[in-house]
Write an enzyme that holds these catalytic residues in place. Structure first.
Site, PDB file in Angstrom:
ATOM      1  N   TYR A  41       0.934  -1.139   0.088  1.00 38.11           N
ATOM      2  CA  TYR A  41      -0.106   0.046  -0.016  1.00 38.11           C
ATOM      3  C   TYR A  41       1.034   1.403  -0.105  1.00 38.11           C
ATOM      4  O   TYR A  41       0.599   2.272  -0.719  1.00 38.11           O
ATOM      5  CB  TYR A  41      -0.885   0.068   1.354  1.00 38.11           C
ATOM      6  CG  TYR A  41      -2.138  -1.179   1.286  1.00 38.11           C
ATOM      7  CD1 TYR A  41      -2.984  -0.827   0.608  1.00 38.11           C
ATOM      8  CD2 TYR A  41      -1.710  -2.231   2.082  1.00 38.11           C
ATOM      9  CE1 TYR A  41      -3.996  -2.187   0.323  1.00 38.11           C
ATOM     10  CE2 TYR A  41      -2.748  -3.476   1.812  1.00 38.11           C
ATOM     11  CZ  TYR A  41      -3.723  -3.190   1.074  1.00 38.11           C
ATOM     12  OH  TYR A  41      -4.857  -4.347   1.291  1.00 38.11           O
TER      13      TYR A  41
ATOM     14  N   ASN B 291     -12.488  -1.015  -4.939  1.00 41.08           N
ATOM     15  CA  ASN B 291     -12.283  -1.432  -6.209  1.00 41.08           C
ATOM     16  C   ASN B 291     -13.606  -2.282  -6.727  1.00 41.08           C
ATOM     17  O   ASN B 291     -13.716  -3.445  -6.229  1.00 41.08           O
ATOM     18  CB  ASN B 291     -11.140  -2.184  -6.592  1.00 41.08           C
ATOM     19  CG  ASN B 291     -10.833  -2.957  -7.726  1.00 41.08           C
ATOM     20  OD1 ASN B 291     -11.469  -2.402  -8.714  1.00 41.08           O
ATOM     21  ND2 ASN B 291      -9.971  -3.692  -7.826  1.00 41.08           N
TER      22      ASN B 291
ATOM     23  N   CYS C 142      -6.472  -5.715  -7.382  1.00 42.24           N
ATOM     24  CA  CYS C 142      -6.152  -5.296  -6.053  1.00 42.24           C
ATOM     25  C   CYS C 142      -5.756  -6.310  -5.309  1.00 42.24           C
ATOM     26  O   CYS C 142      -4.961  -6.100  -3.993  1.00 42.24           O
ATOM     27  CB  CYS C 142      -7.670  -4.804  -5.393  1.00 42.24           C
ATOM     28  SG  CYS C 142      -8.909  -6.001  -5.740  1.00 42.24           S
ATOM     29  N   HIS C 143      -5.810  -7.560  -5.815  1.00 38.47           N
ATOM     30  CA  HIS C 143      -5.283  -8.748  -4.781  1.00 38.47           C
ATOM     31  C   HIS C 143      -3.555  -8.713  -4.991  1.00 38.47           C
ATOM     32  O   HIS C 143      -3.109  -9.331  -4.296  1.00 38.47           O
ATOM     33  CB  HIS C 143      -5.740 -10.058  -5.642  1.00 38.47           C
ATOM     34  CG  HIS C 143      -5.104 -10.439  -7.008  1.00 38.47           C
ATOM     35  ND1 HIS C 143      -6.211  -9.834  -8.057  1.00 38.47           N
ATOM     36  CD2 HIS C 143      -4.139 -11.144  -7.622  1.00 38.47           C
ATOM     37  CE1 HIS C 143      -5.620 -10.067  -9.300  1.00 38.47           C
ATOM     38  NE2 HIS C 143      -4.402 -10.786  -8.973  1.00 38.47           N
TER      39      HIS C 143
ATOM     40  N   GLU D 205      -0.669 -16.471 -10.858  1.00 42.22           N
ATOM     41  CA  GLU D 205      -0.042 -15.560 -11.684  1.00 42.22           C
ATOM     42  C   GLU D 205       1.458 -15.722 -11.590  1.00 42.22           C
ATOM     43  O   GLU D 205       2.176 -15.380 -12.373  1.00 42.22           O
ATOM     44  CB  GLU D 205      -0.568 -13.954 -10.977  1.00 42.22           C
ATOM     45  CG  GLU D 205      -1.809 -13.902 -11.468  1.00 42.22           C
ATOM     46  CD  GLU D 205      -2.307 -12.328 -11.234  1.00 42.22           C
ATOM     47  OE1 GLU D 205      -3.380 -11.995 -11.438  1.00 42.22           O
ATOM     48  OE2 GLU D 205      -1.503 -11.561 -10.250  1.00 42.22           O
TER      49      GLU D 205
END
Length: 183
Positions: free
Chosen positions: A111, A134, A142-143, A169
Site C-alpha cells: 500500500y 475497487n 487489487c489482489h 499469476e
C-alpha cells in the site's frame, strides 16, 4: 431524471468459485464479485451510480468479455490486460484503480509503494480504502497489493482467493511471490 444505465449480469464458473460479471451494453466492465457476495455487488453499484441510476438484468456480457476472463483462469495471464473498464468513484479512487492495472502480473506491491507511485506517499490508508472499494477485482488487480511485511492482507473475496490468484499469476503454485517496486 436521466435514463438509468443498463447493466448485464453474467455468471462465470472459475476454479475458485462462481464469479458475477456486470457489464454495460457497450462492453465495459462495471463490476465483478463472487456469487456469495451478490448483495455487496448491488450495494457497490448503488453507491457508484445511485439506487435508481442503473438496472441489472441477467444476460451474456457483450464482446466476449467473459471469454477473456475464462482465458485468464485457464492460464492466459495477459487476457485481462486490455479489457475495457468503466467505473464511477472519486478521482482519487480512479487514480488508485488505474495504478493497480499497472502492477505486472506475477508481481506484488505494498500500500505504501502504491501511495508513493500515485504521488501521495502519506495517503497509505486512503489507498487501502480505495483498493478495498475497487469494483472490478481480478481485472483491476487489487489482489496484488500486500502488506509491507509481505503478508497477505484483506481481500474482499477472501484470503484463500487472493492466495490462489497470486499463485496462479506467479506460476509457482507457492506463496513465494516477487515484490517489485513500481516507480
Amino acid at each position: 431524471m436521466p435514463e438509468p444505465l443498463r447493466f448485464l449480469l453474467d455468471h462465470l464458473h472459475t476454479p475458485i468459485g462462481e464469479m458475477l460479471v456486470a457489464t454495460d451494453t457497450e462492453g465495459n466492465l462495471r463490476a465483478i464479485d463472487w456469487a456469495e457476495y451478490d448483495p455487496r455487488m448491488t450495494r457497490l453499484l448503488q453507491r457508484q451510480y445511485g439506487k435508481h441510476g442503473f438496472t441489472l438484468e441477467e444476460g451474456r456480457a457483450p464482446h466476449n468479455l467473459t471469454h477473456a476472463i475464462e482465458k485468464y483462469f485457464a492460464g492466459d495471464l495477459t487476457a485481462l490486460d486490455t479489457l475495457p473498464v468503466k467505473t464511477a468513484g472519486t478521482p482519487f479512487q480512479r487514480k488508485v484503480w488505474n495504478a493497480l492495472r499497472k502492477i505486472p502480473c506475477g508481481a506484488t506491491t505494498s500500500y505504501g509503494r502504491l501511495a508513493a507511485q500515485i504521488g501521495h506517499p502519506t495517503a497509505v490508508r486512503a489507498v487501502g480504502l480505495a483498493n478495498g472499494s475497487n469494483p472490478i477485482g481480478v481485472v483491476v488487480p487489487c489482489h496484488r497489493v500486500i502488506g509491507s511485511n509481505g503478508s497477505l492482507t484483506g481481500y474482499g473475496g477472501g484470503i484463500h482467493r487472493k492466495s490462489w490468484l497470486l499463485n496462479h499469476e506467479s506460476g509457482t503454485g507457492k506463496n513465494d511471490r516477487r515484490q517489485e517496486t513500481l516507480f
